[in-house]
Design a protein around this motif. Structure first.
Motif, PDB file in Angstrom:
ATOM      1  N   TRP A  85       0.628  -1.271   0.171  1.00 12.89           N
ATOM      2  CA  TRP A  85      -0.125   0.418  -0.012  1.00 12.89           C
ATOM      3  C   TRP A  85       0.709   1.182  -0.050  1.00 12.89           C
ATOM      4  N   GLU A  86      -0.118   1.680  -0.543  1.00  9.80           N
ATOM      5  CA  GLU A  86       1.289   3.202  -1.366  1.00  9.80           C
ATOM      6  C   GLU A  86       0.730   4.846  -0.332  1.00  9.80           C
ATOM      7  N   TRP A  87       0.734   5.193   0.828  1.00  7.72           N
ATOM      8  CA  TRP A  87       0.000   6.474   0.910  1.00  7.72           C
ATOM      9  C   TRP A  87       0.089   7.804   0.350  1.00  7.72           C
ATOM     10  N   SER A  88      -0.579   8.820  -0.275  1.00  8.85           N
ATOM     11  CA  SER A  88      -0.470   9.863  -0.858  1.00  8.85           C
ATOM     12  C   SER A  88       0.628  11.510  -0.177  1.00  8.85           C
ATOM     13  N   GLU A  89      -0.467  11.200   1.049  1.00 14.08           N
ATOM     14  CA  GLU A  89      -0.075  11.982   1.086  1.00 14.08           C
ATOM     15  C   GLU A  89       0.485  12.210   3.097  1.00 14.08           C
ATOM     16  N   ARG A  90       1.108  13.491   3.648  1.00 12.79           N
ATOM     17  CA  ARG A  90       1.390  13.241   5.023  1.00 12.79           C
ATOM     18  C   ARG A  90      -0.153  12.676   5.712  1.00 12.79           C
ATOM     19  N   TYR A  91      -0.775  13.428   5.787  1.00  5.67           N
ATOM     20  CA  TYR A  91      -2.120  12.921   5.859  1.00  5.67           C
ATOM     21  C   TYR A  91      -2.946  12.151   5.473  1.00  5.67           C
ATOM     22  N   PRO A  92      -3.952  11.181   5.508  1.00  8.29           N
ATOM     23  CA  PRO A  92      -4.609  10.273   4.733  1.00  8.29           C
ATOM     24  C   PRO A  92      -6.490  11.408   4.083  1.00  8.29           C
ATOM     25  N   ARG A  93      -6.794  11.633   3.563  1.00  4.11           N
ATOM     26  CA  ARG A  93      -7.591  11.992   3.032  1.00  4.11           C
ATOM     27  C   ARG A  93      -8.856  10.938   3.120  1.00  4.11           C
ATOM     28  N   GLN A  94      -9.717  12.089   3.857  1.00  5.74           N
ATOM     29  CA  GLN A  94     -11.655  10.220   3.800  1.00  5.74           C
ATOM     30  C   GLN A  94     -11.295   9.486   2.719  1.00  5.74           C
TER      31      GLN A  94
END
Ligand code: NA7
Length: 545
Positions: A85-94
Motif C-alpha cells: 500500500w502506498e499513501w500519497s500525502e502526509r495525512y490521508p484524506r477520507q
C-alpha cells in the motif's frame, strides 16, 4: 455447518455463529480476519452502511482527513499489506482511507462474511442457551456465542437541538452523515455551527466555494498547522524499509505515534528556548506539538506556555483584531479537548466572504425558515452545516439496546456513566467484548494502534477459552470497580478533565452523565496492564465452562 466453539458440558444450545461482530471499520475488519482466518471460527459481521469503512464511510464532509499521519494510521498486522500500500500525502484524506479499507476487505476476502445494510437494533443475552441473540433492523435475529462491538467511538452524530430546524427552508447536513454525492456550496450563504476538529478542517474548504460563510462559534479552540503535503518517493521508501522500527515505537509510545514526548519540562527551559522549541514544533506541524514538553498536559503553568504561544499565533495570523480576540479567547488548557490541526484555518478568517459569530456572547435562539437567529441578530442562510460532533463512546453502544444477564440493560447500568473492565467487558454481559470501549485508551491514542491491541487481546482470550474448553467470559464486578478507580485516577493527574465542555467527559450532550470516559494512563502502560492480565489467566475476567 460452522465450527462452533466447544463447551458442551453445560448443554449450551448451538448458536448460528461463533461470533457476531458489529461494524466494518478498522476494528471490525481486523476482528473478523482474526477470528475467522486465524482461529477458524464462524463469524458474521453486521454493518449498517452499504460498504466498509466505519467512520470513513460516513464522514465525507469537505476537507475530511485524518489527523494522524498516514503511515501511522494503518494496520501493522500484515507485512505484505504494509509493503504493497502506498499513501500519497502526509495525512490521508477520507477517500484514500476508504480506498485502503476497501482494499483490506478485498485482499483478505472479508466481504463474504459481512452483511451490509444490517443495522443492529437489539442484542440480548440468553443465559439458558449461553448465546447472544442479535436483532437487525429488518427484524431478523441471529445467534452467536460471542458478541463483539466494533462500532467506533465517534459514530453517533449529534445534531445540535436547536428549535425551529424543521421550519428551515434551506438545506442542512451533519458532517458525520454527509451526502455521498457531495454538496455544492457555489453561490450559497453557508452557516457552520461548531469549531471542533471537524469544523476546523471543513471551514477553509467550504470558504473557497461558498459566496458567504458564517461560522457560529460557541467555544473557541486551539489549532496547530498540519503542514500537509505529498509524500516524496524517498519518504515512501524510508517507510517501507523501516516499518518494523516505526511500529515498535508506536507500540511503546503514550499515544500510539512514532514519536516520543519530550523529557524536558516547559518550566525548566528559558523563555527564549521555549519559544524556539514551540516555533520549531509549529513549523513541523501536527499533533506532535503537544509533545514539545513533558508537562504540557500535566501542569497548568507548563500548559499556559503552549496556550499563550498559540494565542499569540492566532493574533498574528488573523488581521481583524475583533475576530482575532474572539478566536483566541480560549477558556480551557491546550489539548485538554482533542487538539485540532488544520490547513489555513485561522487564515480563512482573513477572507472577505467569511465572518465569525460568537454564540457564547449572543446565544443561538432558533433556526428560522430563512436562517439562524441569535440574541444578537439574524443571519440569512441557504445551507447549515452542523459540525456539532458526536454522542461519543457510549452513544454507539447504547443505541444497540444491549441486554445482558437477568434482563439487565446496558442503558440502565450505565445511567450514571460507563463502567467497564479495561474498556473491554462489562459485568452482567458475558461473552460481550467492546473494542475501544469507554475505559480504554481509544480516542486518546492513534486509533489503529488501540484497535489492533484490543482485537488481539480478544482473539487471544477466545483462543485461550477454546484451548481450555471454556464457554463464558465475564468481567467481575470487583475488577471493574478497581478499573473505574484507575481510569479516574489516570484522568485526574492530567489537565484533561479541566475542559468542562469536552466530549471526553460527555459534556457535549445535554443530560449525559459527566464521566471522563477514556483511559488517560497512556497506551504503553495500558498494553502492559492487558499483557499482565492475560499472563495471569485473564485475571479480573471470570471464565466458566
Ligand atoms: P466536537 O469536537 O465535539 O466539536 C463540536 C463543535 O460543535 C464544538 O465547537 C461545540 O461547541 C459545537 N456545538 C455543539 N453543539 C452546539 C450548539 N448547540 N450550539 C453551538 N455550538 C455547538 O466534534 P467534531 O466533529 O469537531 O470532532 C469530534 C472528533 O472527531 C474530534 O475530536 C476528533 O477526534 C475526530 P462546544 O465546544 O460544545 O461549546
Amino acid at each position: 455447518m460452522p465450527d462452533i466453539m466447544a463447551s458442551p458440558s453445560t448443554g449450551d444450545a448451538m448458536p448460528q455463529f461463533d461470533a457476531v461482530v458489529v461494524g466494518a471499520g478498522f476494528a471490525g475488519l481486523y476482528q473478523l480476519h482474526c477470528l475467522r482466518d486465524r482461529l477458524g471460527l464462524s463469524v458474521q459481521l453486521l454493518e449498517a452502511a452499504d460498504g466498509v469503512g466505519g467512520t470513513w464511510y460516513w464522514n465525507r464532509y469537505p476537507g475530511a482527513r485524518c489527523d494522524s499521519e498516514s503511515h501511522c494510521y494503518s494496520y501493522s498486522f500484515s507485512k505484505e499489506l504494509e509493503q504493497e500500500w502506498e499513501w500519497s500525502e502526509r495525512y490521508p484524506r477520507q477517500p484514500e482511507i476508504l480506498r485502503y479499507l476497501n482494499h483490506v476487505a478485498d485482499r483478505f476476502d472479508l466481504r463474504r462474511s459481512i452483511r451490509f445494510k444490517a443495522r443492529v437494533t437489539g442484542a440480548e443475552y440468553d443465559a439458558g442457551a449461553n448465546l447472544w441473540r442479535v436483532t437487525v433492523e429488518s427484524g431478523e435475529t441471529l445467534s452467536a456465542r460471542f458478541l463483539i462491538t466494533a462500532v467506533g467511538c465517534l459514530s453517533t452524530a449529534n445534531v445540535a437541538k436547536i428549535p425551529g430546524l424543521e421550519t428551515f427552508e434551506g438545506k442542512w447536513h451533519h458532517t458525520g452523515q454527509w451526502p455521498h454525492e457531495g454538496v455544492n456550496f457555489s453561490g450559497q450563504r453557508v452557516g457552520v455551527i461548531g469549531t471542533g476538529s471537524t469544523a476546523i478542517q471543513a471551514i477553509p474548504v467550504i470558504a473557497e466555494q461558498a459566496a458567504q460563510l458564517t461560522v457560529f462559534q460557541r467555544t473557541p479552540n486551539y489549532s496547530v498547522p498540519a503542514r500537509n503535503g505529498p509524500l516524496t518517493p524517498e519518504f515512501q521508501r524510508y517507510l517501507k524499509d523501516n516499518y518494523a522500527e516505526i511500529r515498535r515505537k508506536m507500540r511503546e509510545s503514550v499515544n500510539g505515534f512514532d514519536f516520543f514526548i519530550s523529557e524536558r519540562s516547559a518550566l525548566e527551559a528559558s523563555e527564549a528556548e521555549r519559544q524556539a522549541l514551540f516555533e520549531e514544533a509549529w513549523e513541523r506541524g501536527g499533533l506532535r506539538f503537544r509533545a514539545t514538553f513533558k508537562d504540557i498536559l500535566l501542569d497548568k503553568a507548563a500548559n499556559d506556555t503552549a496556550a499563550d504561544f498559540i494565542r499569540a499565533k492566532i493574533r498574528s495570523i488573523v488581521k481583524d483584531p475583533v475576530t482575532a480576540a474572539k478566536l483566541s479567547d480560549i477558556d480551557h488548557p491546550y489539548a485538554a479537548k482533542r487538539p485540532p490541526i488544520d490547513t489555513n484555518y485561522f487564515e480563512t478568517y482573513n477572507r472577505d466572504n467569511v465572518s465569525l459569530v460568537d454564540v457564547r456572547a449572543a446565544p443561538i435562539e432558533r433556526i428560522t425558515p430563512r436562517g439562524l437567529k441569535t440574541t444578537g441578530g439574524e443571519y440569512a442562510l441557504d445551507t447549515i452545516v452542523f459540525a456539532t460532533g458526536f454522542d461519543a463512546m457510549t452513544g454507539p453502544l447504547l443505541r444497540m439496546n444491549v441486554t445482558g444477564r437477568d434482563g439487565c440493560r446496558l442503558k440502565d447500568i450505565w445511567s450514571a456513566g460507563p463502567r467497564t473492565y479495561l474498556g473491554l467487558q462489562v459485568p452482567g454481559f458475558p461473552n460481550l467484548f467492546t473494542i475501544t470501549g469507554p475505559g480504554s485508551p481509544s480516542v486518546l491514542c492513534n486509533m489503529p494502534v488501540a484497535i489492533e491491541q484490543h482485537v488481539e487481546f480478544i482473539t487471544d482470550c477466545i483462543a485461550y477459552m477454546r484451548t481450555h474448553r471454556l464457554s463464558t467470559v465475564e468481567a467481575t464486578s470487583e475488577a471493574t470497580e478497581k478499573w473505574a478507580a484507575q481510569v479516574n485516577e489516570a484522568a485526574n493527574v492530567t489537565l484533561l478533565p479541566q475542559a468542562k465542555h469536552s466530549w471526553y467527559l460527555g459534556a457535549n450532550i445535554p443530560g449525559k452523565p459527566r464521566v471522563f470516559m477514556p483511559y488517560a494512563g497512556g497506551m504503553a502502560r495500558y498494553r502492559r496492564i492487558c499483557e499482565d492480565v492475560a499472563a495471569r489467566q485473564y485475571e479480573g475476567l471470570a471464565l466458566g465452562a
